[in-house]
Design a protein around this motif. Structure first.
Motif, short mmCIF file in Angstrom:
data_model
loop_
_atom_site.label_atom_id
_atom_site.label_comp_id
_atom_site.label_asym_id
_atom_site.label_seq_id
_atom_site.Cartn_x
_atom_site.Cartn_y
_atom_site.Cartn_z
N ARG A 77 40.11 41.32 39.81
CA ARG A 77 40.56 42.17 38.74
C ARG A 77 42.01 42.20 38.43
O ARG A 77 42.66 41.72 37.23
CB ARG A 77 40.04 43.31 38.66
CG ARG A 77 40.79 44.42 37.47
CD ARG A 77 40.19 45.86 37.66
NE ARG A 77 40.10 46.41 38.91
CZ ARG A 77 41.27 47.06 39.55
NH1 ARG A 77 42.39 47.13 38.80
NH2 ARG A 77 41.15 47.80 40.64
N LEU A 78 42.92 42.05 39.50
CA LEU A 78 44.40 42.17 39.35
C LEU A 78 44.89 40.83 39.02
O LEU A 78 45.87 40.79 38.42
CB LEU A 78 45.03 42.54 40.45
CG LEU A 78 44.62 44.28 40.90
CD1 LEU A 78 45.21 44.60 41.94
CD2 LEU A 78 45.31 45.01 39.81
N CYS A 79 44.34 39.86 39.42
CA CYS A 79 44.76 38.55 39.05
C CYS A 79 44.48 38.06 37.79
O CYS A 79 45.14 37.26 36.95
CB CYS A 79 43.81 37.62 40.26
SG CYS A 79 44.81 37.37 41.91
N ARG A 80 43.29 38.64 37.13
CA ARG A 80 43.03 38.29 35.89
C ARG A 80 43.99 39.10 34.87
O ARG A 80 44.68 38.41 33.98
CB ARG A 80 41.73 38.79 35.27
CG ARG A 80 40.50 37.90 36.00
CD ARG A 80 39.17 38.20 35.15
NE ARG A 80 38.96 39.81 35.40
CZ ARG A 80 38.01 40.03 36.35
NH1 ARG A 80 37.69 39.32 37.42
NH2 ARG A 80 37.68 41.36 36.50
N LYS A 81 44.32 40.12 35.25
CA LYS A 81 45.31 40.79 34.55
C LYS A 81 46.80 40.34 34.75
O LYS A 81 47.50 40.34 33.57
CB LYS A 81 45.49 42.52 35.23
CG LYS A 81 46.34 43.46 34.25
CD LYS A 81 46.33 44.86 34.75
CE LYS A 81 44.98 45.47 34.72
NZ LYS A 81 44.92 47.02 34.99
#
Length: 306
Positions: free
Chosen positions: A234-238
């Motif tokens: 999730r954080l990498c996508r963000k």
């Protein structure tokens, strides 16, 4: 009698010699390693049951070769995954031989698939990408921030990060707040905490003085390997990172960042807790594989002729 679990199957008692040998083999290990080994032995035992073969008594190498083909052709496992399962199976039979259950291991000469490693893929995120993930984690929640700090700035394995308790980082040693943990293979480690990491851990702990440090944002339960992996994705996508990044990729990123920052190879090996310096050296080679690639020299050499 209370039920126990052997190689993932509920049992009231150990009923076969093969199960007894498996129980003794698995007893050598603990935690996630034992669970991983259970999966491979369960695959073997279930496949043997399907063809009517005993996993131990009367087992021969050709049958195990068929099991390997089953992994490759029916389960469509990658060469690395097949090699992983077969190495565990080989260990099982080796200790069955040592313990006197069989005279000779049938897996001693089983063909292992060739596994090729692309060293450039071991680097993980570069400095700017890791920095972007850290920024997104800080903006997300204290627990997310602490998770990324533990893996990306200390190089912890995901299982180690999930197991951190608030009590584990309260000691001071030689003027440094330190984190004490038990790592891979049951090896204890003491890691000094840089100020940004310490602040992230304190924020995640909040007013709590004990218990698991990392709590899930929804539900409040402790973070586990699965929820940690989802958080990293999730954080990498963000952060706008499109490549697939696993929690272990953050550990790779830590090692590469340390080398890029000029930390000596021996010190990086100690920080990463690599038992073999060749593992750390692989990261060092990977950092320059593209810069030193012969294609650049050839292209320049041919520029005047083409």
């Amino acid at each position: 009698m209370q039920k126990t679990t052997l190689i993932g199957v509920p049992k009231t008692r150990i009923t076969t010699t093969a199960e007894l040998a498996a129980a003794g083999y698995l007893a050598r290990y603990r935690g996630s390693t034992r669970e991983t080994y259970k999966v491979s032995l369960k695959l073997l035992f279930n496949w043997c049951a399907g063809i009517g073969a005993d996993p131990l008594e009367g087992m021969r190498r050709p049958v195990l070769e068929l099991f390997a083909r089953h992994l490759e052709e029916e389960r469509h496992n990658s060469p690395a995954t097949v090699a992983h399962h077969l190495s565990i199976v080989r260990g099982y039979y080796s200790f069955a031989e040592i313990d006197g259950y069989i005279e000779r291991s049938p897996a001693a000469h089983i063909r292992m698939p060739r596994v090729f490693i692309d060293e450039s893929r071991a680097m993980g995120l570069d400095r700017m990408e890791l920095g972007a993930v850290i920024q997104c984690a800080r903006a997300s929640s204290p627990s997310d921030n602490a998770l990324i700090a533990l893996m990306g700035m200390l190089g912890l394995r995901v299982s180690e990060a999930c197991a951190v308790r608030i009590e584990d980082y309260q000691d001071i040693e030689r003027g440094h707040r330190v984190l004490r943990l038990v790592g891979k293979g049951g090896k204890p480690a003491t890691i000094p905490l840089p100020v940004p990491v310490l602040r992230a851990l304190d924020a995640a702990a909040g007013e709590r003085a004990s218990g698991p440090l990392l709590l899930r944002n929804k539900g409040g339960g402790p973070v586990n390997r699965k929820s940690a992996a989802l958080t990293v994705q999730r954080l990498c996508r963000k952060a706008g990172i499109k490549k697939n990044v696993t929690p272990h990729g953050l550990r790779h990123s830590f090692v590469t960042a340390a080398l890029d920052a000029g930390v000596p190879l021996r010190d990086v090996q100690i920080a990463a807790r690599h038992s073999d310096p060749r593992i750390t050296a692989r990261y060092d080679r990977a950092r320059h594989n593209h810069d030193r690639h012969a294609s650049h020299v050839v292209a320049a050499f041919l520029a005047g002729a083409a």
